[in-house]
Scaffold this motif. Structure first.
Motif, PDB file in Angstrom:
ATOM      1  N   ASN A 144      -8.916   1.120  -1.072  1.00  0.00           N
ATOM      2  CA  ASN A 144      -8.760   0.892  -2.550  1.00  0.00           C
ATOM      3  C   ASN A 144      -8.141  -0.592  -1.990  1.00  0.00           C
ATOM      4  N   ASP A 188     -10.668   6.717   1.243  1.00  0.00           N
ATOM      5  CA  ASP A 188     -10.298   5.943  -0.394  1.00  0.00           C
ATOM      6  C   ASP A 188      -9.193   5.632  -0.032  1.00  0.00           C
ATOM      7  N   GLU A 189      -7.832   5.049   0.592  1.00  0.00           N
ATOM      8  CA  GLU A 189      -7.032   4.093   0.641  1.00  0.00           C
ATOM      9  C   GLU A 189      -6.963   3.484   1.171  1.00  0.00           C
ATOM     10  N   ILE A 224       1.025  -1.334  -0.508  1.00  0.00           N
ATOM     11  CA  ILE A 224      -0.059   0.189  -0.051  1.00  0.00           C
ATOM     12  C   ILE A 224       0.875   1.128   0.299  1.00  0.00           C
ATOM     13  N   MET A 242      -3.666   5.818   6.250  1.00  0.00           N
ATOM     14  CA  MET A 242      -4.423   5.853   5.255  1.00  0.00           C
ATOM     15  C   MET A 242      -5.601   6.464   4.991  1.00  0.00           C
ATOM     16  N   LYS A 260       2.367   2.326   3.122  1.00  0.00           N
ATOM     17  CA  LYS A 260       1.932   3.208   3.705  1.00  0.00           C
ATOM     18  C   LYS A 260       1.900   1.827   5.224  1.00  0.00           C
TER      19      LYS A 260
END
Length: 73
Positions: free
Chosen positions: A53, A49-50, A38, A46, A40
């Motif tokens: 996703n 949205d992350e 990812i 995060m 992170k």
């Protein structure tokens, strides 16, 4: 959005990924896998949205199949 649901899904998905691809998983390595996948090293870092996703990507790869009913729509 319940971020903790997404955290749990991501933890489960990465556990399945590591077991499938690497043959083993240990909790201390979670941050390393998350960072590689990812970018992170913590779910709490995060954005919403992350998180979405990341769950979508893990689902598409088949690592959330047995718990896909928990994925918010």
């Amino acid at each position: 959005m319940n971020r903790y649901t997404y955290y749990d899904l991501i933890h489960h998905g990465i556990r399945c990924f590591a077991t499938d691809r690497l043959g083993a998983y240990s909790e201390p390595e979670f941050s390393m896998y998350l960072s590689l996948m990812i970018g992170k090293d913590s779910c709490s870092d995060m954005s919403d949205d992350e998180l979405i996703n990341a769950v979508d990507n893990l689902r598409q790869e088949g690592y959330l199949e047995e718990i896909k009913r928990l994925i918010p729509h």
